[in-house]
Design a protein around this motif. Structure first.
Motif, PDB file in Angstrom:
ATOM      1  N   GLU A 159      76.755  14.396  21.826  1.00 53.53           N
ATOM      2  CA  GLU A 159      76.068  15.152  22.719  1.00 53.53           C
ATOM      3  C   GLU A 159      74.775  14.739  22.571  1.00 53.53           C
ATOM      4  OE1 GLU A 159      78.788  18.590  20.868  1.00 53.53           O
ATOM      5  OE2 GLU A 159      77.644  16.714  20.036  1.00 53.53           O
ATOM      6  N   ARG A 171      72.943  19.414  21.322  1.00 53.14           N
ATOM      7  CA  ARG A 171      73.678  19.513  20.014  1.00 53.14           C
ATOM      8  C   ARG A 171      72.670  20.950  19.253  1.00 53.14           C
ATOM      9  NH1 ARG A 171      76.674  16.111  17.349  1.00 53.14           N
ATOM     10  NH2 ARG A 171      76.213  16.671  15.279  1.00 53.14           N
ATOM     11  N   ARG A 206      73.869  24.099  20.661  1.00 56.18           N
ATOM     12  CA  ARG A 206      75.000  24.420  20.219  1.00 56.18           C
ATOM     13  C   ARG A 206      75.232  24.804  18.806  1.00 56.18           C
ATOM     14  NH1 ARG A 206      78.709  20.105  23.559  1.00 56.18           N
ATOM     15  NH2 ARG A 206      78.432  20.931  25.464  1.00 56.18           N
ATOM     16  N   LYS A 223      74.348  22.942  16.337  1.00 52.29           N
ATOM     17  CA  LYS A 223      74.480  21.682  15.584  1.00 52.29           C
ATOM     18  C   LYS A 223      73.159  20.982  14.976  1.00 52.29           C
ATOM     19  CE  LYS A 223      78.939  20.138  17.384  1.00 52.29           C
ATOM     20  NZ  LYS A 223      79.651  19.176  18.270  1.00 52.29           N
ATOM     21  N   ALA A 275      81.630  16.631  20.757  1.00 56.69           N
ATOM     22  CA  ALA A 275      81.779  17.487  21.605  1.00 56.69           C
ATOM     23  C   ALA A 275      83.443  17.848  21.592  1.00 56.69           C
ATOM     24  CB  ALA A 275      81.597  17.623  23.174  1.00 56.69           C
ATOM     25  N   ASP A 291      88.040  17.960  25.971  1.00 57.77           N
ATOM     26  CA  ASP A 291      88.457  19.097  26.795  1.00 57.77           C
ATOM     27  C   ASP A 291      89.826  19.019  27.520  1.00 57.77           C
ATOM     28  OD1 ASP A 291      88.629  21.236  28.572  1.00 57.77           O
ATOM     29  OD2 ASP A 291      86.585  21.184  28.881  1.00 57.77           O
ATOM     30  N   GLU A 294      89.105  18.271  18.291  1.00 63.20           N
ATOM     31  CA  GLU A 294      88.979  19.742  18.085  1.00 63.20           C
ATOM     32  C   GLU A 294      87.810  20.103  19.010  1.00 63.20           C
ATOM     33  OE1 GLU A 294      88.378  23.534  15.374  1.00 63.20           O
ATOM     34  OE2 GLU A 294      88.758  21.621  14.503  1.00 63.20           O
ATOM     35  N   LEU A 295      87.889  20.877  20.090  1.00 59.52           N
ATOM     36  CA  LEU A 295      87.154  21.088  20.957  1.00 59.52           C
ATOM     37  C   LEU A 295      85.607  21.584  20.173  1.00 59.52           C
ATOM     38  CD1 LEU A 295      86.283  20.706  24.039  1.00 59.52           C
ATOM     39  CD2 LEU A 295      87.041  23.061  24.259  1.00 59.52           C
ATOM     40  N   GLY A 296      84.535  20.907  20.405  1.00 60.00           N
ATOM     41  CA  GLY A 296      83.308  21.478  19.940  1.00 60.00           C
ATOM     42  C   GLY A 296      82.928  20.788  18.630  1.00 60.00           C
ATOM     43  N   ARG A 297      84.002  20.301  17.903  1.00 57.09           N
ATOM     44  CA  ARG A 297      83.818  19.929  16.483  1.00 57.09           C
ATOM     45  C   ARG A 297      83.850  18.135  16.555  1.00 57.09           C
ATOM     46  NH1 ARG A 297      85.250  23.729  12.605  1.00 57.09           N
ATOM     47  NH2 ARG A 297      84.752  22.168  11.395  1.00 57.09           N
TER      48      ARG A 297
END
Length: 304
Positions: free
Chosen positions: A46, A51, A54, A56, A82, A85, A156-159
């Motif tokens: 991102e 980031r 969120r 990060k 991200a 999805d 993994e979503l977001g990771r």
């Protein structure tokens, strides 16, 4: 260049630089790895301000690592962005008519991420000169599979997302099935072989006058190797010896005269004078001094 063009901030980390691999594999995989790295920066990471929102760190990480394990080389391209999805991939696939909403509802995560490798499939909102052109991941998988390897996605979503490529340690030595066709011996890499079957007349169906073989819940096309190589037309006297082969997710059947042996062979490239010849990926010298051509399962499968 990518940091500047795409407004990203990231560290590029490489590990496993001491890992040794076949020179041919290395040369063949170069372009594919570059595409995955661009993909990680363009689609994975991102922008810095997003980031921060969120929780990060502003700077992301793109990691390229290589290691050997159990006769295979593993190459990983990972980002801490991200993630993929699942819902967006499904939405795009349904909108493009790749799958139906009913199919999408029952698909596992692994099957959904496999859709990203479909030809022309992309979830990118905009086309850029970096990636997201609707081409690329299908070409990456084709390249990996042409080398006898596999590719999978862990995300993994977001990771973040990791592309894991598994390749044979060497292309120089490969296990192969020796088959006889019209008195000539050919080799089929066992990495592409599912099973050897004896075909009875009842096993063969016909679709538009072409013979096919029912395998599980699929109808599998058949290739008469003798006819394909221009060595003559087969007399369909049963039983017939057939090798069920796999080219990526596609299956097809090669009909041969007989299966002779299974052994490890040294794969010698045909050289630039013969590189345009269809149907062969190399040659090997057998124990009796005779030369045996190695059949290119990919090109034969595509014609099937």
């Amino acid at each position: 260049d990518l940091e500047r063009k795409l407004n990203r901030e990231f560290d590029f980390v490489m590990t496993g630089l001491e890992t040794e691999m076949d020179r041919i594999v290395l040369e063949e995989m170069g372009e594919a790895i570059v595409h995955l790295l661009r993909n990680a920066v363009d689609h994975g990471l991102e922008p810095p301000e997003v980031r921060e929102q969120r929780g990060k760190p502003r700077r992301g990480t793109v990691r390229l690592s290589a290691y050997a394990s159990g006769g295979h080389i593993y190459i990983e391209v990972a980002d801490d962005g991200a993630g993929i999805d699942r819902a967006r991939v499904l939405q795009s696939a349904i909108a493009k008519g790749v799958i139906t909403p009913e199919e999408g509802a029952s698909m596992s995560d692994e099957s959904v991420y496999e859709l990203l490798f479909r030809s022309g499939f992309s979830t990118a909102k905009e086309v850029s000169d970096i990636s997201g052109r609707g081409v690329g991941l299908d070409a990456v998988r084709d390249k990996v599979e042409s080398l006898g390897g596999k590719i999978r996605i862990d995300t993994e979503l977001g990771r973040g997302t990791t592309f894991v490529i598994e390749l044979p340690l060497t292309l120089a030595i490969l296990p192969a099935l020796l088959v006889s066709v019209r008195g000539q011996t050919f080799a089929i890499p066992t990495a592409n072989v599912d099973e050897v079957v004896r075909l009875r007349e009842a096993d063969v169906r016909y679709v538009q006058n072409e013979p096919v073989y029912p395998s599980g819940d699929r109808i599998v096309p058949m290739v008469d190797v003798a006819e394909w190589l221009g060595l003559g037309v087969r007399r369909w006297v049963f039983p017939q010896t057939a090798v069920v082969c796999r080219n990526g997710k596609q299956k097809f059947v090669m009909v041969v005269d007989k299966v002779m042996d299974e052994l490890e062979i040294v794969n010698k490239p045909l050289g630039r004078y013969l590189e345009s010849v269809r149907g062969f990926s190399g040659a090997t010298i057998l124990g009796d001094g005779k030369v045996s051509l190695i059949l290119d399962v990919r090109s034969i499968g595509q014609s099937a």
